[in-house]
Design a protein around this motif. Structure first.
Motif, short mmCIF file in Angstrom:
data_model
loop_
_atom_site.label_atom_id
_atom_site.label_comp_id
_atom_site.label_asym_id
_atom_site.label_seq_id
_atom_site.Cartn_x
_atom_site.Cartn_y
_atom_site.Cartn_z
N ALA A 102 27.04 -25.39 23.74
CA ALA A 102 27.62 -24.17 23.75
C ALA A 102 28.38 -24.12 22.80
CB ALA A 102 28.35 -24.33 25.38
N LEU A 103 28.44 -25.40 21.76
CA LEU A 103 28.69 -25.28 20.42
C LEU A 103 28.26 -24.79 19.25
CD1 LEU A 103 31.76 -26.39 18.73
CD2 LEU A 103 30.52 -28.60 18.44
N GLN B 247 16.85 -22.49 23.88
CA GLN B 247 17.39 -20.87 23.37
C GLN B 247 17.53 -20.17 22.53
OE1 GLN B 247 19.40 -23.32 24.87
NE2 GLN B 247 19.71 -23.15 26.91
N LEU B 248 18.12 -20.80 21.34
CA LEU B 248 18.05 -20.53 19.79
C LEU B 248 16.71 -20.32 19.35
CD1 LEU B 248 21.63 -22.04 19.09
CD2 LEU B 248 20.66 -19.29 18.91
N LEU C 227 23.09 -16.12 26.65
CA LEU C 227 22.90 -15.58 28.22
C LEU C 227 21.69 -16.82 28.82
CD1 LEU C 227 23.04 -11.88 27.62
CD2 LEU C 227 24.30 -13.25 28.77
N GLU C 228 21.15 -16.81 28.18
CA GLU C 228 19.83 -17.58 28.80
C GLU C 228 20.43 -19.12 29.44
OE1 GLU C 228 16.81 -18.36 26.44
OE2 GLU C 228 15.36 -17.23 27.27
N TYR C 229 21.77 -19.76 28.54
CA TYR C 229 22.36 -20.83 28.79
C TYR C 229 22.97 -20.39 29.91
CZ TYR C 229 25.53 -24.51 27.70
OH TYR C 229 26.77 -25.66 27.99
N LEU C 230 24.07 -19.50 29.72
CA LEU C 230 24.49 -19.68 30.83
C LEU C 230 24.22 -19.01 31.88
CD1 LEU C 230 27.92 -18.60 31.55
CD2 LEU C 230 27.13 -16.28 31.07
N ILE D 194 28.88 -21.10 17.16
CA ILE D 194 28.87 -20.89 16.20
C ILE D 194 28.10 -19.82 15.55
CG2 ILE D 194 27.96 -21.83 13.66
CD1 ILE D 194 29.54 -24.84 15.57
N PHE D 195 27.14 -19.65 15.76
CA PHE D 195 25.69 -18.00 15.74
C PHE D 195 26.56 -16.86 16.36
CE2 PHE D 195 22.89 -21.62 14.56
CZ PHE D 195 21.61 -21.13 14.33
N ALA D 196 27.49 -17.42 17.35
CA ALA D 196 27.79 -16.08 17.68
C ALA D 196 29.02 -15.57 17.05
CB ALA D 196 28.53 -15.89 19.01
#
Length: 506
Positions: free
Chosen positions: A184-185, A349-350, A208-211, A189-191
């Motif tokens: 999530a961290l 996910q990234l 969203l895939e993480y959430l 940073i990417f966001a």
């Protein structure tokens, strides 16, 4: 008879064995003593090749600072542009490896937290073979963490690992503050750093895939889902009411948004493919710059091309790929592409969301794998980057040059060790310019050369063809004759056909 003086000397020399917890506490203390970061060098130092760095000024104008509230009535209009600094406590589980490995991992986590705009207050590290399936740390250590969080006034706990949804919920219930894992961290940073339309879409898709599996509902408006069914007659006690509908509605909205983002990213891919195809058609070789985050990739791009792209002493400063034109020492034109940096345990996910961007690496003719030679564990960084390359079809087949960067700060022992392990390597400093000429010569030597030999006379009204031979071919001989420019050279097949068609008889 015992000698009392000798006995005293032995007692002074005795060093009692230290417990595992003492070693772990020392690891945390050293991380915090370095201002909590792998960014211990402080402010970014730029060279004249980095340009005006206007993007950096824009980014730092919104940097989070301490002591400011986000409440409108409490701050001035200028202060309102800055966000309140989160105060975090780091948590790590030391399962395998040495104390130095644990320290490097925790230091990187501290650097990630600070890059996201947080202040690292303290840390906890636990020595255990595997994380606890319930609370990640175990009930005793989790209770100790709760007391530490309360005593230092932290509002966030950052865990050096990926938490299962149930582990995060259980840990939050104990420490009573927000719990964020490493994945999530990195997504946060990417966001913050994504600027292009494609980059923003890729980051949002990964978030969203993480959430999706981590949606959590409470109370009457969003009660938790039931754990099972009784005799097939409905979901049983605790499941009836509006909550189940609310969570399912949110999940459906997230899935719909993810589907839309995938369509948008897929629609952007043809434009990127067309640009790559155009470069291939014009026989322009391509070089991709890749490597661990903060290894100096953008500084190297600026040094080689005067591109002036953003350079910052921070993790993941570059998210949007930059392609610039460059020339070899013998005058051939090629392109240099700066790509997103990698990190240990880069969230899958990234990797999936940025696959279209990472394909720049697979389509390149040559790969410059930039390594921070001054880092405590450069071998670990090389392995992490190659692990990501293994997930990109064709990336492992691209010829690779290991660029040992930051030679002005690295030890001679580290450079010698790396050069013995990586035979195809060059030592440079993008900041001082050391080794850049050697790197440019190596690029010129490794880039593919045209394969078709031509011996033609090009009429003077077709100077465009002569220019293209100079740009993309290898000229063995050139002479100006009454009929035109006599060329003996090696070029690609397409250009060879055009030259033969335009050539005049001698």
């Amino acid at each position: 008879m015992n000698d009392p003086q000798h006995t005293t000397h032995e007692a002074e020399a005795y060093d009692p064995p230290r417990s595992v917890q003492d070693v772990a506490d020392d690891v945390v203390a050293r991380v915090l003593a370095r201002a909590g970061t792998a960014l211990q060098d402080g402010a970014t130092v730029h060279s004249s090749f980095d340009g005006d760095q206007l993007d950096l000024e824009e980014r730092t104008s919104l940097r989070r600072v301490a002591g400011l509230s986000t409440e409108l009535e409490d701050v001035t209009e200028v202060e309102y542009r800055q966000l309140r600094l989160e105060k975090v406590v780091l948590v790590g589980v030391w399962g395998t490896g040495t104390a130095e490995d644990a320290e490097i991992s925790l230091r990187e986590l501290a650097a990630l937290a600070e890059t996201a705009g947080s202040e690292v207050l303290d840390g906890v590290i636990q020595r255990r073979r595997t994380p606890d399936p319930g609370t990640y740390l175990g009930s005793g250590k989790a209770a100790e963490l709760a007391m530490l969080v309360a005593s230092v006034g932290a509002d966030t706990v950052v865990v050096d690992g990926e938490l299962a949804p149930s582990q995060r919920r259980a840990l939050e219930d104990i420490v009573r503050v927000k719990v964020v894992d490493r994945t999530a961290l990195i997504l946060d940073i990417f966001a913050q750093h994504a600027k292009s339309r494609e980059g923003k879409a890729q980051v949002e898709l990964a978030q969203l895939e993480y959430l999706l599996p981590r949606l959590r509902g409470w109370g009457e408006s969003m009660s938790r889902q039931a754990g099972g069914q009784v005799g097939g007659a409905g979901a049983g006690m605790g499941s009836r009411g509006p909550g189940e509908t609310k969570i399912e509605l949110d999940r459906r909205r997230i899935r719909n948004r993810m589907a839309k983002l995938r369509r948008e990213i897929a629609a952007m891919e043809p434009a990127r493919r067309t640009k790559r195809a155009s470069r291939k058609k014009n026989a322009i070789p391509s070089v991709a710059i890749a490597g661990y985050t903060n290894a100096g990739k953008s500084s190297l791009l600026n040094r080689l091309t005067n591109a002036g792209v953003l350079v910052e002493n921070a993790l993941f400063a570059t998210l949007d790929p930059t392609v610039r034109r460059a020339e070899t020492t013998d005058g051939r034109v090629y392109t240099l592409a700066d790509t997103v940096g990698f990190v240990r345990a880069l969230p899958h996910q990234l990797v999936e969301a940025f696959r279209s961007t990472l394909e720049e690496v697979a389509d390149a003719d040559l790969l410059l794998h930039v390594v921070d030679a001054s880092h405590p564990d450069p071998e670990g960084q090389i392995a992490a980057v190659r692990h990501v390359f293994a997930d990109i079809p064709g990336a492992m087949d691209v010829p690779e040059i290991i660029v040992l960067n930051k030679a002005d700060r690295a030890s001679a022992e580290a450079i010698a060790r790396l050069r013995s392990r990586e035979v195809h390597s060059v030592v440079v400093s993008a900041h001082t310019g050391e080794g850049i000429a050697e790197l440019q010569a190596l690029i010129a030597d490794q880039l593919p050369r045209p394969g078709v030999a031509v011996d033609v006379v090009v009429p003077y009204d077709r100077g465009d063809l002569v220019s293209r031979v100079h740009e993309h071919g290898d000229i063995d001989a050139e002479e100006h004759t009454p009929l035109g420019t006599a060329l003996r050279a090696r070029v690609d097949e397409a250009l060879a056909a055009e030259l033969e068609a335009a050539s005049v008889a001698r």
